[in-house]
Design an enzyme around this catalytic site. Structure first.
Site, PDB file in Angstrom:
ATOM      1  N   GLU A 150       0.825  -1.233   0.016  1.00  0.00           N
ATOM      2  CA  GLU A 150      -0.006   0.107  -0.120  1.00  0.00           C
ATOM      3  C   GLU A 150       0.913   1.294  -0.134  1.00  0.00           C
ATOM      4  O   GLU A 150       1.228   1.994   1.134  1.00  0.00           O
ATOM      5  CB  GLU A 150      -0.881   0.217   1.286  1.00  0.00           C
ATOM      6  N   LYS A 192      -2.483  -1.819  -3.228  1.00  0.00           N
ATOM      7  CA  LYS A 192      -3.675  -1.247  -2.657  1.00  0.00           C
ATOM      8  C   LYS A 192      -3.329   0.387  -2.873  1.00  0.00           C
ATOM      9  O   LYS A 192      -2.067   0.733  -2.423  1.00  0.00           O
ATOM     10  CB  LYS A 192      -3.914  -1.236  -1.050  1.00  0.00           C
TER      11      LYS A 192
HETATM   12  P1  13P Z   1      -8.935   4.702   4.650  1.00  0.00           P
HETATM   13  O1  13P Z   1      -9.945   4.232   3.683  1.00  0.00           O
HETATM   14  O2  13P Z   1      -9.229   5.554   5.457  1.00  0.00           O
HETATM   15  O3  13P Z   1      -7.886   5.732   3.673  1.00  0.00           O
HETATM   16  O4  13P Z   1      -7.829   3.737   5.161  1.00  0.00           O
HETATM   17  C1  13P Z   1      -7.273   2.625   4.270  1.00  0.00           C
HETATM   18  C2  13P Z   1      -6.043   2.017   4.861  1.00  0.00           C
HETATM   19  O5  13P Z   1      -6.021   0.784   5.014  1.00  0.00           O
HETATM   20  C3  13P Z   1      -5.301   3.210   5.275  1.00  0.00           C
HETATM   21  O6  13P Z   1      -3.801   2.472   5.439  1.00  0.00           O
END
Ligand code: 13P
Length: 305
Positions: A150, A192
């Protein structure tokens, strides 16, 4: 779904509602979400935080056929003397993953954040933060757990949608270079990512079509077709914005090779958390609003809104 808010993050979310986060209250809140009847129709997996696993909340999900995963990065630390913050947590990672695998967790998540300003993200920061992310992915695969990588390009700033899209492209392109160096099997990862959005301080509001175009442009350039799935974080968008933008992205994706879906935390939880407000008598109403949001986002994931 992301329900892996660290102690610091959930404290911040609760504080905004006048609540004080404790392990007990966190548990109560998350049990409310996970016990919502019917969520298994809309959620295939949930990213948990260590505390929730110690509390046994992964069992609630398993009983519903929802796959439990775990955030394994250790949050952020300063990077040299800059305003950029690098993700820590590689130390002892292999041992922690072995324990998590033995507890039944099937996938892992590592989040890095990338700030957009005139001088950031810097080359040195890309190098360090993405190398760490790729090393995490390798250790995860060695432990037979699917890594979610991510790299979050942060919403904050006064940049344009185009600049965000270019940064997304550069970040993901460089990430895949590092994944190659570490010999990560990219057909066994989930990416992600943020959507390409204008910074809130730019004063510009982008329509879903513009967001979708700018997001897909970056993804098509940077993400190899072998990657099976890309999921979006909500990143501070309102629940409706995140849902509408996802819907438009999926509608426009046409020949894109990967599955596209959501892995929201805030956009899924915000309404339910506010309605609940820490009170038992609000649980049922909060569960209803949570389910309604899930239903909507699941439609958006198919481009059917
Ligand atoms: P948000 O959808 O609130 O951005 O969070 C996703 C997430 O996993 C952040 O690390």
């Amino acid at each position: 779904m992301a329900a892996d808010e660290s102690t610091k993050t959930i404290s911040k979310r609760f504080e905004a509602l006048g609540l004080t986060s404790t392990p007990e209250l966190n548990q109560k809140y998350r049990e409310m979400l996970f016990n919502t009847p019917g969520i298994e129709n809309f959620i295939s997996g949930v990213i948990l935080y260590d505390e929730s696993v110690r509390q046994g909340l992964n069992k609630i999900l398993e009983a519903k056929g929802i796959v439990p995963g775990i955030k394994v990065d250790g949050g952020l630390e300063p990077f040299n003397d800059t305003e950029e913050q690098v993700t820590k947590g590689l130390e002892g990672l292999d041992i922690r993953l072995k324990e998590y695998a033995s507890l039944g967790l099937k996938f892992t998540k590592w989040r890095g954040v990338f700030k957009i300003t005139d001088k950031y993200p810097s080359d040195a920061f890309f190098e360090e933060n993405l190398t760490r992310m790729a090393k995490f992915a390798k250790v995860s695969q060695e432990n037979n757990m699917v890594p979610i990588v991510e790299p979050e390009v942060l919403l904050e700033g006064n940049h344009t949608t185009t600049r965000c899209s270019e940064t997304l492209d550069e970040t993901l392109t460089k990430l895949f270079e590092k994944l190659k160096v570490e010999e990560v099997d990219v057909s066994q990862i989930i990416v992600k990512t943020s959507m390409a959005l204008p910074g809130p301080e730019s004063g510009v509001k982008a329509l879903p079509l513009e967001v979708a175009n700018a997001t897909l442009r970056a993804l098509k350039r940077a993400v190899p077709p072998e990657v099976p799935g890309i999921v979006f974080l909500s990143g501070g968008q309102t629940p409706d914005q995140a849902t509408d933008n996802l819907n438009e992205i999926v509608k426009l994706k046409t020949d894109a090779p990967w599955q596209l879906s959501f892995s929201f935390s805030r956009a899924l939880q915000e309404e339910a958390m506010r309605l609940w407000a820490g009170k038992d008598e609000n649980v049922s109403a909060a569960q209803q609003i949570f389910l309604a949001r899930l239903e909507k986002v699941s439609k958006a994931r198919k481009g059917e809104l």
